[in-house]
Design an enzyme around this catalytic site. Structure first.
Site, mmCIF file in Angstrom:
data_model
loop_
_atom_site.group_PDB
_atom_site.id
_atom_site.type_symbol
_atom_site.label_atom_id
_atom_site.label_comp_id
_atom_site.label_asym_id
_atom_site.label_seq_id
_atom_site.Cartn_x
_atom_site.Cartn_y
_atom_site.Cartn_z
ATOM 1 N N HIS A 116 0.980 -1.317 -0.149
ATOM 2 C CA HIS A 116 -0.138 -0.043 0.037
ATOM 3 C C HIS A 116 0.840 1.270 -0.126
ATOM 4 C CE1 HIS A 116 0.401 -0.072 4.308
ATOM 5 N NE2 HIS A 116 0.513 1.761 4.485
ATOM 6 N N ASP A 166 -0.136 -7.267 1.624
ATOM 7 C CA ASP A 166 0.182 -6.144 1.524
ATOM 8 C C ASP A 166 1.738 -6.063 1.144
ATOM 9 O OD1 ASP A 166 0.207 -3.794 1.734
ATOM 10 O OD2 ASP A 166 -0.630 -3.030 3.866
ATOM 11 N N SER A 262 4.207 2.576 8.448
ATOM 12 C CA SER A 262 3.689 1.506 7.273
ATOM 13 C C SER A 262 4.908 0.816 6.205
ATOM 14 C CB SER A 262 2.667 2.030 6.244
ATOM 15 O OG SER A 262 1.629 1.951 7.320
ATOM 16 N N GLY A 263 5.336 0.052 6.587
ATOM 17 C CA GLY A 263 6.075 -1.147 5.581
ATOM 18 C C GLY A 263 7.759 -1.229 6.118
#
Length: 316
Positions: A116, A166, A262-263
């Site tokens: 994402h 994801d 995120s990530g």
């Protein structure tokens, strides 16, 4: 030795390696992890004596020693503590960079992240920084280095309107020279179900709708098992929490990952090497930040090992 004998020997070695890999699918991951540890933390030095014709003796100096205790709260990371950590951003034509996601170095050319992150309103991911600690200081004990993104590899099953699968890989424009400041995390040897705790790291917001941290932060989180089956209600997960492809991780205290993380990785210490980590999960989604007993969802890396290995082989 004749050419026939050499050919037979090579065939025997190849069959032996194939047998080992069949018996232990993670044998290659373990071998790679061990090699990185040796390359970065071990040095062979010559020991000589002060008399004539004395033979030179070689010894291996291993700087991978001492163990750090697990973190009990969100605190700044120490220098060289998390060499696999990457930060992802978009750099415009005026050379201004907007950093917005995290990632994990897993080889000379590949960084693991959340799919994402590829759809950020901040623009396409086109730059990766490794070896950083504090973005507000050039006097800290760090060796930041920026790499351009040569290729984006999104997991084939990912749909950007949802958070299933994801996971993505970024191929860097050049190989990373491993050092104590930047080297890869090991791929997981196990799926993480039996892990009680994880370490999450990132430069994300310290609280919901707050400012991002300039310093790399670390926090100890707890495995909530299958609790996300009943606590998670996100529009991006219309089919609910998937126990095979996701990890449910949180805290009973005011500790969590947040916007901007995120990530980035959730890690476990290597059983034998205190200087090495396994990347067990990828920060994917959550509900707010710092909400006690409200776990977040992380992509379970172990489920995607076959795909990761295939892409690693292509980039080598």
């Amino acid at each position: 030795m004749s050419q026939v004998s050499v050919a037979r020997l090579l065939l025997f070695v190849t069959l032996q390696v194939a047998f080992v890999l069949c018996q232990d699918p993670d044998a290659l991951a373990k071998q790679t992890c061990n090699q990185v540890k040796r390359d970065v933390f071990e040095e062979r030095v010559a020991i000589s004596f002060f008399f004539a014709n004395a033979p030179v003796r070689w010894e291996t100096i291993d700087s991978c020693h001492g163990s750090r205790p697990l973190i009990v709260g969100g605190t700044p990371a120490e220098p060289k503590e998390f060499p696999p950590m990457a930060r992802l951003g978009n750099r415009n034509k005026r050379n201004n960079t907007n950093w917005f996601c995290g990632g994990t170095l897993i080889s000379h050319r590949l960084v693991l992240t959340a799919a994402h992150c590829l759809y950020s309103e901040n623009g396409a991911v086109n730059v990766v920084r490794l070896g950083e600690l504090d973005f507000a200081s050039d006097q800290d004990d760090a060796e930041p280095e920026d790499f351009a993104v040569q290729k984006i590899i999104e997991y084939p099953g990912y749909n950007y309107t949802m958070l299933y699968h994801d996971i993505a890989l970024l191929q860097l424009d050049r190989a990373v020279k491993f050092s104590v400041y930047k080297h890869p995390a090991c791929l997981p040897f196990v799926d993480g179900d039996r892990s009680e705790n994880f370490i999450a790291i990132g430069w994300g917001h310290k609280r919901f709708a707050g400012r991002e941290s300039t310093k790399l932060l670390k926090v100890k989180l707890t495995n909530f098992g299958t609790r996300c089956l009943t606590t998670t209600d996100l529009d991006e997960l219309p089919n609910g929490y998937n126990v095979s492809t996701m990890l449910c991780i949180g805290s009973a205290e005011l500790k969590d990952t947040c916007n901007g993380d995120s990530g980035g990785p959730v890690l476990n210490y290597h059983d034998d090497y205190p200087c090495m980590y396994h990347v067990m999960g990828i920060t994917s989604s959550g509900i707010g930040c710092e909400t006690p007993n409200m776990p977040s969802i992380y992509t379970r890396v172990h489920y995607y090992l076959d795909w990761i290995r295939q892409e690693m082989a292509k980039s080598s």
